[in-house]
Design a protein around this motif. Structure first.
Motif, short mmCIF file in Angstrom:
data_model
loop_
_atom_site.label_atom_id
_atom_site.label_comp_id
_atom_site.label_asym_id
_atom_site.label_seq_id
_atom_site.Cartn_x
_atom_site.Cartn_y
_atom_site.Cartn_z
N HIS A 1 0.83 -1.21 0.00
CA HIS A 1 0.00 0.00 0.00
C HIS A 1 0.87 1.26 0.00
CE1 HIS A 1 -3.72 -2.29 1.72
NE2 HIS A 1 -3.63 -2.37 0.40
N GLN A 2 1.97 1.23 0.71
CA GLN A 2 2.88 2.37 0.70
C GLN A 2 3.47 2.57 -0.69
OE1 GLN A 2 5.78 1.58 3.77
NE2 GLN A 2 4.36 2.05 5.44
N THR A 3 3.77 1.46 -1.37
CA THR A 3 4.35 1.53 -2.70
C THR A 3 3.40 2.19 -3.70
OG1 THR A 3 5.70 -0.46 -2.33
CG2 THR A 3 5.27 0.16 -4.62
N ILE A 4 2.11 1.87 -3.60
CA ILE A 4 1.15 2.41 -4.57
C ILE A 4 0.46 3.68 -4.07
CG2 ILE A 4 0.73 0.12 -5.53
CD1 ILE A 4 -1.93 0.04 -4.06
N GLY A 5 0.89 4.16 -2.90
CA GLY A 5 0.37 5.43 -2.39
C GLY A 5 -1.00 5.35 -1.75
N VAL A 6 -1.37 4.21 -1.20
CA VAL A 6 -2.67 4.04 -0.55
C VAL A 6 -2.53 4.19 0.96
CG1 VAL A 6 -4.51 2.38 -0.01
CG2 VAL A 6 -3.66 2.58 -2.35
N LYS A 7 -3.32 5.07 1.54
CA LYS A 7 -3.32 5.27 2.98
C LYS A 7 -4.37 4.37 3.63
CE LYS A 7 -0.40 8.75 2.74
NZ LYS A 7 0.97 8.68 3.31
N GLU A 8 -4.01 3.79 4.77
CA GLU A 8 -4.92 2.86 5.45
C GLU A 8 -6.23 3.54 5.84
OE1 GLU A 8 -4.36 0.96 9.60
OE2 GLU A 8 -3.42 -0.44 8.18
N ARG A 9 -6.17 4.78 6.30
CA ARG A 9 -7.38 5.49 6.69
C ARG A 9 -8.31 5.70 5.49
NH1 ARG A 9 -7.61 8.08 11.62
NH2 ARG A 9 -5.72 7.96 12.90
N ALA A 10 -7.72 6.02 4.34
CA ALA A 10 -8.52 6.21 3.13
C ALA A 10 -9.15 4.89 2.69
CB ALA A 10 -7.67 6.78 2.01
N LEU A 11 -8.41 3.80 2.87
CA LEU A 11 -8.91 2.48 2.49
C LEU A 11 -10.13 2.12 3.32
CD1 LEU A 11 -8.11 0.22 0.50
CD2 LEU A 11 -6.85 -0.85 2.36
N PHE A 12 -10.10 2.46 4.61
CA PHE A 12 -11.22 2.17 5.51
C PHE A 12 -12.50 2.87 5.06
CE2 PHE A 12 -8.66 0.22 8.89
CZ PHE A 12 -9.58 -0.68 9.41
N LYS A 13 -12.36 4.00 4.41
CA LYS A 13 -13.54 4.76 3.98
C LYS A 13 -14.24 4.11 2.78
CE LYS A 13 -11.77 9.25 5.56
NZ LYS A 13 -11.37 10.62 5.14
N HIS A 14 -13.50 3.30 2.02
CA HIS A 14 -14.05 2.75 0.79
C HIS A 14 -14.23 1.23 0.81
CE1 HIS A 14 -12.26 6.64 -0.43
NE2 HIS A 14 -13.25 6.68 -1.29
N VAL A 15 -13.60 0.56 1.76
CA VAL A 15 -13.61 -0.90 1.76
C VAL A 15 -13.99 -1.42 3.14
CG1 VAL A 15 -12.24 -2.99 1.39
CG2 VAL A 15 -11.79 -0.95 0.00
N ASN A 16 -14.94 -2.35 3.22
CA ASN A 16 -15.23 -3.02 4.48
C ASN A 16 -14.04 -3.90 4.85
OD1 ASN A 16 -17.80 -1.92 4.70
ND2 ASN A 16 -18.77 -3.59 3.57
N MET A 17 -13.43 -3.62 5.98
CA MET A 17 -12.20 -4.33 6.34
C MET A 17 -12.04 -4.38 7.85
SD MET A 17 -9.53 -1.35 5.10
CE MET A 17 -8.11 -1.88 6.05
N SER A 18 -11.19 -5.26 8.30
CA SER A 18 -10.86 -5.39 9.72
C SER A 18 -9.43 -5.86 9.84
CB SER A 18 -11.82 -6.37 10.42
OG SER A 18 -11.72 -7.66 9.84
N PHE A 19 -8.90 -5.83 11.06
CA PHE A 19 -7.52 -6.20 11.30
C PHE A 19 -7.40 -7.68 11.64
CE2 PHE A 19 -7.69 -1.67 12.51
CZ PHE A 19 -6.74 -1.19 11.60
N SER A 20 -6.27 -8.26 11.32
CA SER A 20 -6.00 -9.66 11.64
C SER A 20 -4.61 -9.77 12.26
CB SER A 20 -6.06 -10.52 10.36
OG SER A 20 -5.59 -11.83 10.62
N LEU A 21 -4.54 -10.45 13.40
CA LEU A 21 -3.26 -10.66 14.08
C LEU A 21 -2.65 -12.01 13.76
CD1 LEU A 21 -4.13 -9.14 17.56
CD2 LEU A 21 -2.63 -8.15 15.82
N GLY A 22 -3.40 -12.86 13.08
CA GLY A 22 -2.89 -14.19 12.74
C GLY A 22 -4.02 -15.12 12.38
N THR A 23 -3.76 -16.42 12.53
CA THR A 23 -4.74 -17.45 12.16
C THR A 23 -4.99 -18.39 13.34
OG1 THR A 23 -3.96 -17.41 9.87
CG2 THR A 23 -5.26 -19.31 10.54
N LEU A 24 -6.26 -18.67 13.60
CA LEU A 24 -6.64 -19.58 14.68
C LEU A 24 -6.98 -20.95 14.10
CD1 LEU A 24 -7.35 -20.02 17.69
CD2 LEU A 24 -9.70 -19.33 17.11
#
Length: 283
Positions: free
Chosen positions: A67-90
């Motif tokens: 995302h840094q490479t293509i110039g996408v900010k995480e905050r901006a992404l949250f405004k346009h995409v339903n998303m959540s954080f993941s710390l790993g796999t259960l």
């Protein structure tokens, strides 16, 4: 085999197949090649690399660098995409032990003590008959159980600096967002029902692509050319394999004009496909 072929500058790129893979590639290339013409050939969903991902895609921590490479900010992404954080796999019922789950974090387990890495202490404990739950020694394990999340600290002295995280993204919304980012930077979108490649018999290079397009119920064939071709279709088989020294055969020189991007049946360095036997830890 000596290769005397002169590689010409790449000023025109065609990406066959859109979806999350094709538009990720387009977004990355256009961000670093402002004067290169890039066209993405959108195919029917059954031939698109996005059709095998389902509704949700889970990313690895490397997505942050992407995302840094293509110039996408995480905050901006949250405004346009339903998303959540993941710390790993259960992993539920790990190794067939009912009720025994195992959490695999993106970050490391344990710590290094006296120059000895943590897994060595665990192995020594197991040899002495003391069974240690490996995942208990990861901050991400306890954070996910408590349904808590915070961004990693930039202070290496903080325990929170050990955290790493990925994202759960709505596939269609994320693909649409990447598409709009790429289109805004000059990438062209071309729709076609099918595509076939015409190969130069002498060099093995792709001379051009033939697109079957439907305009107002009238089917037409259009030939387009580029300096370089990238196959991002679902099965990765719409373009011929680039010729190498091992398979050159009757060809007089190697082909440098096409490449295949790893397809949806394999893992990407950026994205992995969640399997129904796993539960992603969301916090």
């Amino acid at each position: 085999m000596r290769n005397d072929k002169v590689i010409s500058p790449v000023n025109n790129i065609i990406i066959v197949g859109g979806g999350i893979i094709g538009w990720s590639v387009a977004a990355a290339i256009c961000n670093n090649n402002k004067y290169c013409q890039i066209r993405v050939i959108e195919l029917p969903e059954k031939d698109s690399a996005s059709s095998n991902f389902g509704k949700i895609v889970s990313t690895l921590p490397a997505v942050e660098s992407f995302h840094q490479t293509i110039g996408v900010k995480e905050r901006a992404l949250f405004k346009h995409v339903n998303m959540s954080f993941s710390l790993g796999t259960l992993y539920k019922n790990w190794r067939n032990y009912v009720g025994r789950d195992f959490f695999l974090p993106f970050s490391d387990h344990g710590f290094t003590l006296n120059g000895v890495e943590f897994p060595n202490y665990v192995m020594r404990s197991h040899q002495n008959g003391e069974m240690i739950d490996f995942d208990e020694y990861a901050l991400a394990t306890h954070a996910s159980r408590a349904n808590n999340f915070r961004h990693p600290s930039k202070d290496p002295r903080s325990v929170f600096s050990t955290l790493e995280y990925g994202l759960h993204l709505n596939t269609k919304q994320y693909t649409d967002y990447l598409t709009q980012c790429a289109l805004a930077k000059g990438v062209e979108q071309v729709f076609a029902e099918s595509v076939s490649a015409h190969i130069n018999e002498n060099s093995g290079d792709i001379d051009n692509l033939s697109l079957n397009q439907v305009d107002e119920s009238v089917a037409t064939d259009t030939a387009i050319t580029a300096d370089f071709y990238i196959d991002c279709s679902l099965k990765g088989n719409l373009l011929p394999v680039a010729i190498t020294e091992e398979n050159a055969g009757e060809h007089t020189r190697n082909s440098y004009k096409s490449v295949k991007i790893v397809n949806a049946h394999q893992n990407l360095s950026l994205i992995h496909i969640s399997e129904p036997t796993r539960q992603e830890a969301i916090s």
